[in-house]
Design a protein around this motif. Structure first.
Motif, short mmCIF file in Angstrom:
data_model
loop_
_atom_site.label_atom_id
_atom_site.label_comp_id
_atom_site.label_asym_id
_atom_site.label_seq_id
_atom_site.Cartn_x
_atom_site.Cartn_y
_atom_site.Cartn_z
N CYS A 91 0.92 -1.03 0.07
CA CYS A 91 0.07 0.09 0.05
C CYS A 91 1.04 1.20 0.10
O CYS A 91 1.89 1.38 0.67
N CYS B 266 -6.95 0.19 -2.34
CA CYS B 266 -6.77 -0.45 -1.03
C CYS B 266 -7.74 0.28 -0.30
O CYS B 266 -7.94 1.48 -0.28
N CYS C 23 -7.44 -0.06 3.22
CA CYS C 23 -6.58 -0.28 4.64
C CYS C 23 -7.10 0.91 5.44
O CYS C 23 -7.52 2.07 4.99
N CYS D 267 -5.50 4.30 4.16
CA CYS D 267 -6.10 4.63 3.03
C CYS D 267 -7.52 5.32 3.16
O CYS D 267 -7.82 6.55 2.71
#
Ligand SMILES: [Zn+2]
Length: 479
Positions: free
Chosen positions: A165, A214, A216, A219
């Motif tokens: 990422c 992504c 996550c 993010c």
């Protein structure tokens, strides 16, 4: 982004009234070379051959090439005699890294513990040549660099992916360490190139087994700050996955492929903002690297690897805008591999356009349309059948048109270096010197500031490298 931002940056009145540029007018001529090739063959001999055959003034060599280990777990590049090769070609210094393991060194392997930049510089300096370092991002997690597992993207189903990422703070810190070490300990280094060969999540999700990322914890807040509704973006991505998979399974959308695709975008508009967010996160990485290097040594010429996909992928083009790159770029290395694009663009067309996005039309209509939308002339470039029969090169007109597009969009804000690839292994196009000569001449006609000779120096047939040199010298004589 408002309409005004698009119209100012993306339309050009006459396709040719260019900003005179902020750099010196000398033509830049370089070549990429693999470290194992130049160390094995001999640096002095290789530099002389480059200069004599192709007028090369700048040599670009990997300082780190873990990227070659990302295509399969456990893979290790080897010399032709079977000896396993190092992936770190420079001397690194543990004090720059949070965890010394992140240096990724294997000094026990062939050429490990040496410094290819130092060694090339020793021979390049007396020849008046320059040395650039390069790195391609090893973004697939295959164990090549210990600790990368912790930087994994999270996909639209909440599962960890095998890609890193861009927004993971420790991943950001990793690149800061590598760059700091590299630039500070190689004070003569004239330039640096970084890049990667990964595109946005929408196309890689459409019709695939797994959605991309992504989503996550790093993010999501950044995307929210842009006003993106994460849940809508996530659902939109899953809808795109389902759309592609249904068509691949033989279902036909009632209202047609294009309308149904566009319907998903109108139902989940956050998907588009999120696609741009992914690309901007990637470009932020470049901005950080640019700022860091300029802070250490402003004279280092920082440039970017523009992957070959930019010349055949319409969706990537929409989010990766050349006209915005000037503020964090000294130069752009634009892949125009005219020999391999036939097979590569056909693969991309087959996967995404033939049956899916342009599946409302037969390929007799959609393939020429695809080339037209890319800015190429379907009457000039070979037809689809030619690529199906055997590897078939695109024409010098492809190189001209793509270079012209980039030069026009960049508009003098950075140097544009064309990177015509030819004689690439496993592509049987049998490229002739006359074609190389024309390609180089057409790239220069399009207004590029320089060229890289080939994808890799060791791939080039001598007669084609010499044709490259002839075209460069003829152009310089005329101008
Ligand atoms: Zn993330």
């Amino acid at each position: 982004m408002g309409a005004a931002a698009i119209s100012a940056a993306n339309f050009h009145p006459a396709f040719g009234i260019l900003n005179p540029g902020k750099f010196k007018p000398d033509l830049f001529i370089g070549t990429p070379v693999l470290p194992e090739y130049i160390l094995h063959r001999g640096i002095a001999q290789t530099l002389d051959e480059m200069r004599d055959m192709a007028d090369i003034k700048t040599v670009l060599v990997f300082s780190h090439d873990h990227v070659f280990r990302q295509y399969q777990p456990g893979f290790r590049p080897k010399m032709h005699d079977g000896q396993p090769l190092t992936n770190v070609w420079v001397k690194t210094h543990p004090e720059y890294y949070q965890d010394p393991a992140l240096q990724g060194r294997h000094d026990d392997l062939l050429f490990g513990g040496r410094d290819v930049l130092d060694e090339i510089w020793e021979e390049a300096q007396p020849r008046g040549m320059e040395v650039y370092a390069r790195i391609l991002e090893p973004f697939v997690i295959t164990g090549a660099i210990p600790g990368f597992e912790n930087f994994a993207e999270v996909d639209a189903n909440g599962e960890k992916r095998n890609h890193v990422c861009f927004n993971h703070p420790e991943y950001i810190a990793y690149w800061a360490s590598v760059i700091e070490d590299l630039v500070r300990t190689h004070p003569y280094m004239h330039g640096f190139k970084f890049g990667q060969e990964r595109g946005g999540p929408m196309l890689s999700t459409m019709g695939s087994q797994r959605p991309a990322g992504c989503f996550c914890q790093h993010c999501i807040p950044l995307a929210r700050n842009r006003g993106i509704d994460i849940e809508k973006a996530r659902k939109g991505l899953l809808a795109i996955q389902d759309y592609g998979n249904r068509i691949k399974a033989g279902e036909k959308p009632v209202d047609g492929n294009f309308v149904t695709f566009f319907r998903i975008l109108t139902q989940y508009p956050d998907l588009l903002s999120w696609e741009q967010f992914w690309m901007d996160s990637r470009e932020e990485q470049r901005k950080r690297i640019y700022t860091q290097i300029k802070g250490i040594k402003p004279k280092v010429q920082v440039g970017w690897h523009i992957c070959h996909g930019m010349t055949w992928d319409l969706i990537t083009r929409a989010t990766w805008d050349y006209s915005k790159m000037g503020t964090y770029s000294d130069w752009l290395s634009v892949a125009v591999y005219f020999d391999s694009i036939g097979r590569r663009s056909m693969g991309h067309y087959n996967r995404n356009y033939k049956d899916i996005l342009f599946g409302d039309a037969t390929e007799d209509y959609s393939y020429p349309m695809y080339l037209s939308m890319l800015g190429y002339d379907p009457k000039t470039e070979p037809p689809l059948e030619a690529h199906r029969e055997q590897d078939t090169a695109f024409t010098p007109d492809y190189v001209y048109r793509e270079c012209k597009r980039v030069v026009t969009a960049v508009n003098g804000a950075a140097h544009v270096h064309a990177r015509p690839g030819f004689d690439m292994p496993s592509y049987d196009c049998n490229v002739q010197p006359e074609t190389v000569y024309k390609v180089v001449s057409r790239a220069l006609d399009a207004g590029v500031d320089g060229l890289w000779c080939g994808r890799e120096w060791d791939e080039l047939k001598p007669e084609n490298a010499m044709a490259f040199g002839r075209a460069v010298r003829d152009y310089q004589r005329k101008n």
